[in-house]
Write an enzyme that holds these catalytic residues in place. Structure first.
Site, PDB file in Angstrom:
ATOM      1  CB  CYS A   1      38.816  47.016  54.939  1.00 43.61           C
ATOM      2  SG  CYS A   1      40.526  47.014  54.414  1.00 43.61           S
TER       3      CYS A   1
ATOM      4  CG  HIS B   1      47.122  54.352  49.100  1.00 47.24           C
ATOM      5  ND1 HIS B   1      48.285  54.759  48.507  1.00 47.24           N
ATOM      6  CD2 HIS B   1      46.822  53.176  48.537  1.00 47.24           C
ATOM      7  CE1 HIS B   1      48.671  53.881  47.627  1.00 47.24           C
ATOM      8  NE2 HIS B   1      47.815  52.891  47.624  1.00 47.24           N
TER       9      HIS B   1
ATOM     10  CB  CYS C   1      44.710  41.641  53.068  1.00 42.03           C
ATOM     11  SG  CYS C   1      43.000  41.205  53.424  1.00 42.03           S
TER      12      CYS C   1
ATOM     13  CG  HIS D   1      46.488  48.631  42.920  1.00 37.36           C
ATOM     14  ND1 HIS D   1      46.769  47.737  43.916  1.00 37.36           N
ATOM     15  CD2 HIS D   1      45.810  49.651  43.506  1.00 37.36           C
ATOM     16  CE1 HIS D   1      46.265  48.191  45.055  1.00 37.36           C
ATOM     17  NE2 HIS D   1      45.680  49.354  44.829  1.00 37.36           N
TER      18      HIS D   1
ATOM     19  CD  GLU E   1      44.644  43.318  45.580  1.00 40.18           C
ATOM     20  OE1 GLU E   1      44.148  44.228  46.267  1.00 40.18           O
ATOM     21  OE2 GLU E   1      43.962  42.436  45.036  1.00 40.18           O
TER      22      GLU E   1
ATOM     23  CB  THR F   1      40.845  42.489  46.935  1.00 43.93           C
ATOM     24  OG1 THR F   1      41.745  43.587  47.090  1.00 43.93           O
ATOM     25  CG2 THR F   1      41.550  41.182  47.182  1.00 43.93           C
TER      26      THR F   1
ATOM     27  CB  SER G   1      42.872  51.841  43.702  1.00 45.43           C
ATOM     28  OG  SER G   1      42.340  50.645  44.158  1.00 45.43           O
TER      29      SER G   1
ATOM     30  CB  SER H   1      43.803  53.430  53.629  1.00 46.65           C
ATOM     31  OG  SER H   1      43.447  53.910  52.381  1.00 46.65           O
TER      32      SER H   1
HETATM   33  S1  SF4 Z   1      41.215  42.570  50.520  1.00 43.36           S
HETATM   34 FE1  SF4 Z   1      41.781  44.694  50.610  1.00 43.36          FE
HETATM   35  S2  SF4 Z   1      39.849  45.746  51.010  1.00 43.36           S
HETATM   36 FE2  SF4 Z   1      39.541  43.602  51.530  1.00 43.36          FE
HETATM   37  S3  SF4 Z   1      39.952  43.420  53.707  1.00 43.36           S
HETATM   38 FE3  SF4 Z   1      41.838  42.966  52.602  1.00 43.36          FE
HETATM   39  S4  SF4 Z   1      42.934  44.888  52.481  1.00 43.36           S
HETATM   40 FE4  SF4 Z   1      40.826  45.355  52.980  1.00 43.36          FE
END
Ligand code: SF4
Length: 299
Positions: free
Chosen positions: A12, A40, A95, A123, A125, A167, A224, A266
């Site tokens: 992504c 990951h 991100c 997690h 995040e 997310t 995940s 990933s």
């Molecule tokens: S929020 Fe997570 S899945 Fe979405 S673009 Fe960012 S890293 Fe990628």
């Protein structure tokens, strides 16, 4: 046998950006340490380590002058404070979609709101998001846990509430959770924070799985979003989760006529291609193969 890849699969935006930032620093000859594995994916992480990157689990493991890469998951506010106290340079690859959640919860907390977070509390995040809430939060994995939260709420609870999600949270579980929010009893601000990349990947995977006899989901065993893709596909057909082409040999694919392929956020494109090419080789070696497959088209 027909092989098709999902319309949306693999790296992504956020992961691609994080990997590029770390690789750019290595290209420039900087000493790099990533706070946890950058993604990951064992292959990508090993390749970076071979180029000199170190993986550390705590800020205190940093060497003087080492560039610390914050990965796309983001980190709690106290981690930034610890790094700044040591004075190491930071390559912040959080991100932007995750950063937005940090900003939302920090602003809502400053306004006095209580934060509800849909996601997996283990997690990284979510741990990062929690770390911007000043102990003013509740993490729930599904609507049942959320329901318990409201049922056990003290009678004199008068705070406004704000709700966000990890997310990569499952969009079906998110909608289920929103349905049980007691909007009549509380002032609740809902923030849509599921990343569209995740949603698009899950929708494309579900669509392909519904048309396939078997799905192969490529991605890290601890990723995940890859595990969620596996769950989504498993609802429709027999699904396998592999990390790379080496694991193809143990899969039972002989009965499948239509095989679908998808990959987590990933998973780099070269690993997806390698899986497809290995399947091509295996099929061409099989005496039962009657048809040539157009793998260029499959890719
Ligand atoms: S929020 Fe997570 S899945 Fe979405 S673009 Fe960012 S890293 Fe990628």
């Amino acid at each position: 046998m027909q092989i098709r890849t999902a319309k949306s699969a693999g790296f992504c935006y956020g992961v691609s950006r994080a990997v590029k930032k770390a690789e750019q620093a290595l290209d420039e000859g900087k000493p790099v340490a990533t706070l946890g594995p950058i993604i990951h994916n064992t292959d990508v992480v090993n390749a970076m380590q071979e180029r000199g990157a170190r993986i550390i689990s705590k800020v205190s493991e940093l060497k003087p002058g080492e560039y610390v890469v914050i990965r796309s998951h983001g980190v709690a506010k106290n981690i930034y404070d610890e790094i700044h106290a040591l004075g190491n340079p930071v390559i912040d690859a959080t991100c932007p979609y995750v950063k937005r959640i940090h900003d939302i919860v920090a602003e809502e907390t400053a306004k006095g709101s209580f934060i509800l977070i849909a996601g997996d509390e283990q997690h990284p995040e979510v741990q990062g998001i929690v770390g911007h809430c000043q102990q003013n939060f509740f993490v729930f994995k599904d609507k049942f846990v959320l329901k318990d939260f409201f049922q056990n709420l003290e009678k004199n609870f008068e705070k406004r509430l704000a709700i966000v999600s990890q997310t990569t949270y499952n969009s079906i579980l998110w909608r289920d959770a929103l349905k049980i929010l007691p909007m009549q009893d509380f002032e609740i601000t809902i923030y849509e924070t599921i990343c569209r990349a995740t949603e698009e990947r899950q929708t494309a995977a579900a669509e392909l799985a519904s048309q396939s006899d078997c799905m192969i989901v490529i991605g890290g065993k601890h990723s995940s979003n890859t595990v969620k893709l596996y769950d989504v596909c498993s609802r429709y057909c027999k699904t396998y989760h592999i990390e790379n082409a080496d694991e193809l040999e143990i899969l039972k694919l002989s009965d499948a006529e239509k095989i679908g392929i998808t990959a987590g956020a990933s998973t780099p494109a070269h690993i997806i291609k390698e899986v497809i090419f290995t399947m091509e080789e295996n099929l061409n070696r099989s005496p039962e193969t009657e048809e040539e497959i157009d793998f260029a088209q499959a890719i």
